[in-house]
Design a protein around this motif. Structure first.
Motif, mmCIF file in Angstrom:
data_model
loop_
_atom_site.group_PDB
_atom_site.id
_atom_site.type_symbol
_atom_site.label_atom_id
_atom_site.label_comp_id
_atom_site.label_asym_id
_atom_site.label_seq_id
_atom_site.Cartn_x
_atom_site.Cartn_y
_atom_site.Cartn_z
ATOM 1 N N LEU A 9 45.319 37.989 39.044
ATOM 2 C CA LEU A 9 44.031 38.118 38.356
ATOM 3 C C LEU A 9 43.714 36.865 37.536
ATOM 4 O O LEU A 9 42.546 36.469 37.412
ATOM 5 C CB LEU A 9 44.043 39.355 37.448
ATOM 6 C CG LEU A 9 43.958 40.704 38.178
ATOM 7 C CD1 LEU A 9 44.272 41.844 37.228
ATOM 8 C CD2 LEU A 9 42.577 40.895 38.801
ATOM 9 N N LYS A 10 44.736 36.238 36.982
ATOM 10 C CA LYS A 10 44.515 35.012 36.213
ATOM 11 C C LYS A 10 44.040 33.866 37.099
ATOM 12 O O LYS A 10 43.272 32.996 36.671
ATOM 13 C CB LYS A 10 45.809 34.611 35.500
ATOM 14 C CG LYS A 10 46.172 35.471 34.311
ATOM 15 C CD LYS A 10 45.192 35.324 33.159
ATOM 16 C CE LYS A 10 45.641 36.112 31.940
ATOM 17 N NZ LYS A 10 44.614 36.065 30.864
ATOM 18 N N VAL A 50 36.713 35.034 41.272
ATOM 19 C CA VAL A 50 35.820 36.200 41.230
ATOM 20 C C VAL A 50 36.676 37.445 41.405
ATOM 21 O O VAL A 50 37.489 37.519 42.325
ATOM 22 C CB VAL A 50 34.735 36.146 42.332
ATOM 23 C CG1 VAL A 50 33.924 37.441 42.339
ATOM 24 C CG2 VAL A 50 33.821 34.951 42.134
ATOM 25 N N VAL A 51 36.499 38.411 40.510
ATOM 26 C CA VAL A 51 37.252 39.666 40.580
ATOM 27 C C VAL A 51 36.253 40.815 40.680
ATOM 28 O O VAL A 51 35.344 40.925 39.846
ATOM 29 C CB VAL A 51 38.151 39.859 39.347
ATOM 30 C CG1 VAL A 51 38.852 41.225 39.410
ATOM 31 C CG2 VAL A 51 39.164 38.732 39.243
ATOM 32 N N LEU A 52 36.431 41.645 41.700
ATOM 33 C CA LEU A 52 35.625 42.852 41.844
ATOM 34 C C LEU A 52 36.470 44.043 41.406
ATOM 35 O O LEU A 52 37.457 44.392 42.063
ATOM 36 C CB LEU A 52 35.171 43.028 43.301
ATOM 37 C CG LEU A 52 34.510 44.366 43.654
ATOM 38 C CD1 LEU A 52 33.285 44.628 42.794
ATOM 39 C CD2 LEU A 52 34.143 44.405 45.145
ATOM 40 N N LYS A 102 34.183 39.858 29.674
ATOM 41 C CA LYS A 102 32.741 40.037 29.853
ATOM 42 C C LYS A 102 32.426 40.146 31.333
ATOM 43 O O LYS A 102 32.876 39.324 32.129
ATOM 44 C CB LYS A 102 31.965 38.848 29.270
ATOM 45 C CG LYS A 102 31.952 38.767 27.759
ATOM 46 C CD LYS A 102 31.105 39.879 27.151
ATOM 47 C CE LYS A 102 31.072 39.767 25.620
ATOM 48 N NZ LYS A 102 30.376 40.919 25.018
ATOM 49 N N PRO A 103 31.650 41.145 31.735
ATOM 50 C CA PRO A 103 31.274 41.244 33.144
ATOM 51 C C PRO A 103 30.119 40.303 33.481
ATOM 52 O O PRO A 103 29.177 40.169 32.695
ATOM 53 C CB PRO A 103 30.846 42.705 33.294
ATOM 54 C CG PRO A 103 30.353 43.090 31.934
ATOM 55 C CD PRO A 103 31.158 42.290 30.953
ATOM 56 N N GLN A 104 30.218 39.673 34.623
ATOM 57 C CA GLN A 104 29.083 38.903 35.139
ATOM 58 C C GLN A 104 28.012 39.856 35.661
ATOM 59 O O GLN A 104 26.820 39.624 35.507
ATOM 60 C CB GLN A 104 29.556 37.990 36.276
ATOM 61 C CG GLN A 104 28.471 37.126 36.890
ATOM 62 C CD GLN A 104 28.197 35.876 36.076
ATOM 63 O OE1 GLN A 104 28.912 35.607 35.102
ATOM 64 N NE2 GLN A 104 27.170 35.125 36.440
ATOM 65 N N GLU A 105 28.482 40.941 36.265
ATOM 66 C CA GLU A 105 27.569 41.951 36.789
ATOM 67 C C GLU A 105 28.226 43.318 36.604
ATOM 68 O O GLU A 105 29.348 43.544 37.069
ATOM 69 C CB GLU A 105 27.280 41.708 38.267
ATOM 70 C CG GLU A 105 26.080 42.454 38.806
ATOM 71 C CD GLU A 105 24.751 41.945 38.257
ATOM 72 O OE1 GLU A 105 23.880 42.795 37.963
ATOM 73 O OE2 GLU A 105 24.585 40.707 38.123
ATOM 74 N N LEU A 131 42.409 39.516 32.500
ATOM 75 C CA LEU A 131 41.381 38.790 33.251
ATOM 76 C C LEU A 131 41.179 37.401 32.644
ATOM 77 O O LEU A 131 41.206 37.232 31.426
ATOM 78 C CB LEU A 131 40.061 39.565 33.227
ATOM 79 C CG LEU A 131 40.119 40.973 33.825
ATOM 80 C CD1 LEU A 131 38.818 41.723 33.541
ATOM 81 C CD2 LEU A 131 40.380 40.917 35.321
ATOM 82 N N SER A 132 40.946 36.430 33.518
ATOM 83 C CA SER A 132 40.720 35.059 33.061
ATOM 84 C C SER A 132 39.304 34.907 32.515
ATOM 85 O O SER A 132 38.349 35.456 33.064
ATOM 86 C CB SER A 132 40.928 34.086 34.217
ATOM 87 O OG SER A 132 40.524 32.788 33.844
ATOM 88 N N ARG A 133 39.191 34.175 31.429
ATOM 89 C CA ARG A 133 37.866 33.911 30.849
ATOM 90 C C ARG A 133 36.985 33.108 31.795
ATOM 91 O O ARG A 133 35.753 33.166 31.720
ATOM 92 C CB ARG A 133 38.017 33.156 29.527
ATOM 93 C CG ARG A 133 38.645 33.974 28.405
ATOM 94 C CD ARG A 133 37.655 34.946 27.798
ATOM 95 N NE ARG A 133 38.208 35.651 26.650
ATOM 96 C CZ ARG A 133 37.537 36.549 25.942
ATOM 97 N NH1 ARG A 133 36.294 36.848 26.276
ATOM 98 N NH2 ARG A 133 38.099 37.153 24.919
#
Length: 632
Positions: free
Chosen positions: A341-342, A346-348, A389-392, A364-366
């Motif tokens: 994850l780091k 892009v992580v879904l 923070k979520p992008q979406e 999660l990576s910043r």
């Protein structure tokens, strides 16, 4: 300044006052008449000769919703609904503890995608279910709990097992209702079943007081005194009780629709799907984390699997998503999730949540772009104001979202070296476990080696139920579910004692599957008596107990930090003999049979295929589930 009373003509005031008083009195009388059901009784009569009862209405709704199994521990408050279910062909399975009944209903809900149903008696019968109901709430399982209750006339009067049950279950359930009239049973249950499956699934509770379940003549005998008191007050009391009875049963047997109501399942908007497609299309190192919500209806597991394979993005599977890709699929990454994850750009998070399992989002990576999809908005944004923070952020059904995402990204490819990098880390971890499986243990069996042999023995049609600490934590690294919806663990609540109930529900849902339960010895203590249930109902399951004689997961932290092993010690108890006393088959695996592990496991399979529940008591050295290290 003149007041209104002073300004108004004296002759007009008294009629106005009288009108207001009379209007208020009439409104109060009409309201009382409505509450007493007097208006309803003008159009809907009571069939005093009928021997029908409210339990039949309950059973009719369950059958109309496709319910085949009802789990219970019998009690006089709920006997009519149990008898009615049996008459309509719904299998009634009685357990030895109410918590097991709810766990079994939970397993049915997870494996079938429908509502699991449990019915328990009033008071302590219901309080015994609270842990299991909370577990279903956190695991988001659609479970209907039917609870008996004291007569409505006797509530708050010291009746047997009468407590405020609604206040207990309102914080735990999406929907809570107490049925007050027989005619309300059908619509209340239909609404409850729809609520359990709509939005974010979860448990629902319907309270059924004893007087709405039994037939008219029996309730009349209890409610209306044979020798009514004399005098005006006596006649008023008699009239009230007769009217209560009439309102209770008015319109009780009139036809009503019994089938399912439409469900409300949130869906992502086309604009949200498009934005997520654009983010993923630019990714170099994408990663998916699939959680239990991905396996919820309406998307079938095989359709979701095909979508994930088409997408071609490496993924981690958790909860009910375990086994989605079968064994040894090239896209399924099993180890070193935090490191992966780091590194991902892009992580879904598809049904996964940033709670303790993802270090509240700190894993999660910043610099990563995070897409999160979840039916529950509050859960979806958990800790997003602190650590990530979520992008979406997409509120909608996870499975449907993934399928729509793939339809727009067909033909998109990602660099194979990214997947290969992750698989290489998997291979290194697996090699480390192979080495640990060969480590000598001074007195008992090496648990890593035992679990490696379980993995080799497990058939393709198996369902894995896991209930425990270290032994189960190690098994999560080593034993792979053979397909989707073939792994049952408690979920995020981490509840011990789920094993027997889950196994019971799983075997009844899928009678052709072999159900293997992996227990820690501590967890098995909650489950032993239910082998009586398995024997009585002829339900063959295989239980493997990793017996290291202690609450090792707690002891490992408690002893070095606090200097005491108090309350953490157990014994190498003969659990297999205890199971034999209940009528099950019992086998022992100890150091003396170190070279016969596979033979004993196959013996257990043969016994199970012959229709017998089996307990295999495995004496093991202690492991650290975090890295598989072993200590005697």
């Amino acid at each position: 300044m003149e007041t209104f009373a002073a300004a108004a003509p004296a002759g007009n005031f008294f009629p106005l006052f009288l009108f207001l008083v009379c209007g208020t009195l009439v409104a109060a009388l009409l309201g009382a008449a409505h509450r007493l059901g007097l208006f309803y009784q003008l159009m809907h009569k009571v069939d005093k000769a009928s021997i029908q009862h409210g339990g039949e209405n309950v059973a009719a709704v369950l059958r109309a919703h496709g319910v085949r199994l009802l789990f219970t521990l019998v009690g006089g408050h709920i006997s009519p609904l149990l008898v009615a279910c049996e008459k309509l062909g719904i299998r009634v399975v009685d357990t030895r503890h109410e918590v097991t009944a709810v766990f079994a209903a939970d397993a049915v809900a997870r494996l079938t995608g429908t509502v699991g149903v449990a019915a328990v008696t009033a008071g302590p019968g219901l309080t015994n279910t609270v842990t299991a109901v909370k577990n279903t709430q956190i695991a988001q399982s659609p479970v209907l709990l039917l609870g008996g209750a004291a007569s409505m006339l006797l509530q708050n009067r010291g009746a047997l097992q009468a407590i405020d049950q609604m206040s207990l279950f309102r914080p735990l359930c999406k929907f809570c209702a107490s049925v007050r009239r027989v005619r309300d049973i059908v619509p209340t249950l239909r609404a409850a079943m729809a609520a359990a499956q709509s939005g974010t699934p979860g448990p629902v509770f319907v309270e059924l007081p004893i007087d709405v379940l039994y037939p008219y003549f029996m309730v009349q005998k209890e409610v209306v005194p044979a020798n009514p008191p004399k005098g005006l007050m006596g006649r008023l009391v008699s009239w009230y009780l007769e009217n209560y009875l009439a309102n209770l049963f008015a319109g009780a047997w009139e036809p009503q629709p019994e089938g399912p109501l439409p469900l409300d399942i949130p869906q992502a908007s086309s604009q949200q799907v498009q934005r997520c497609m654009e983010i993923l299309s630019r990714a170099k190192r994408p990663l998916i984390v699939l959680g239990s919500q991905a396996l919820l209806p309406p998307t079938p597991a095989d359709k979701l699997r095909a979508a994930v394979e088409t997408l071609g993005i490496p993924c981690f599977l958790g909860g009910m998503a375990r086994g989605l890709l079968g064994r040894n699929h090239p896209l399924h990454i099993r180890q070193n999730r935090s490191a992966a994850l780091k590194k991902a750009d892009v992580v879904l998070l598809a049904g996964a949540v940033c709670d303790f399992r993802l270090s509240y989002g700190r894993v999660l990576s910043r610099s990563s772009k995070i897409i999160i999809v979840n039916r529950n908005r509050k859960e979806m944004l958990l800790n997003s104001d602190m650590f990530w923070k979520p992008q979406e952020a997409v509120q909608g059904d996870v499975g449907s979202f993934v399928v729509r995402l793939v339809e727009g990204l067909k033909g998109q490819t990602w660099a194979s070296d990214w997947t290969e990098e992750l698989r290489q880390a998997d291979r290194q971890k697996e090699q480390a476990f192979r080495e640990k499986g060969l480590m000598p243990v001074a007195q008992h069996l090496n648990p890593v080696r035992v679990l490696q042999l379980v993995e080799e023995t497990l058939p393709d049609n198996s369902i894995l139920v896991v209930d425990g600490g270290d032994f189960v934590g190690t098994a999560a690294h080593l034993v792979q579910p053979r397909g989707p919806l073939c792994w049952l663990d408690p979920g995020a609540f981490g509840t011990l004692g789920v094993g027997a109930g889950f196994a019971l529900g799983a075997k009844l849902c899928r009678p052709d599957a072999e159900v293997w339960c992996l227990f820690g010895d501590g967890a098995f203590g909650y489950n032993l008596i239910e082998f009586d249930t398995f024997v009585r109902h002829k339900i063959p399951v295989i239980a493997l107990i990793g017996n290291d004689a202690g609450w090792t997961q707690i002891s490992r932290e408690q002893v070095p930090s606090l200097g005491s092993n108090v309350a953490c010690g157990l014994a190498y108890t003969d659990y297999h003999r205890a199971a034999m006393g209940l009528g099950a088959q019992g086998l022992l695996l100890s150091r003396e049979k170190e070279d016969q592990v596979v033979e004993v496991l196959r013996d257990a399979q043969q016994q199970c295929r012959g229709g017998h529940p089996v307990v295999v008591n495995i004496l093991i050295g202690r492991t650290d589930f975090r890295d598989g290290s072993i200590a005697v």
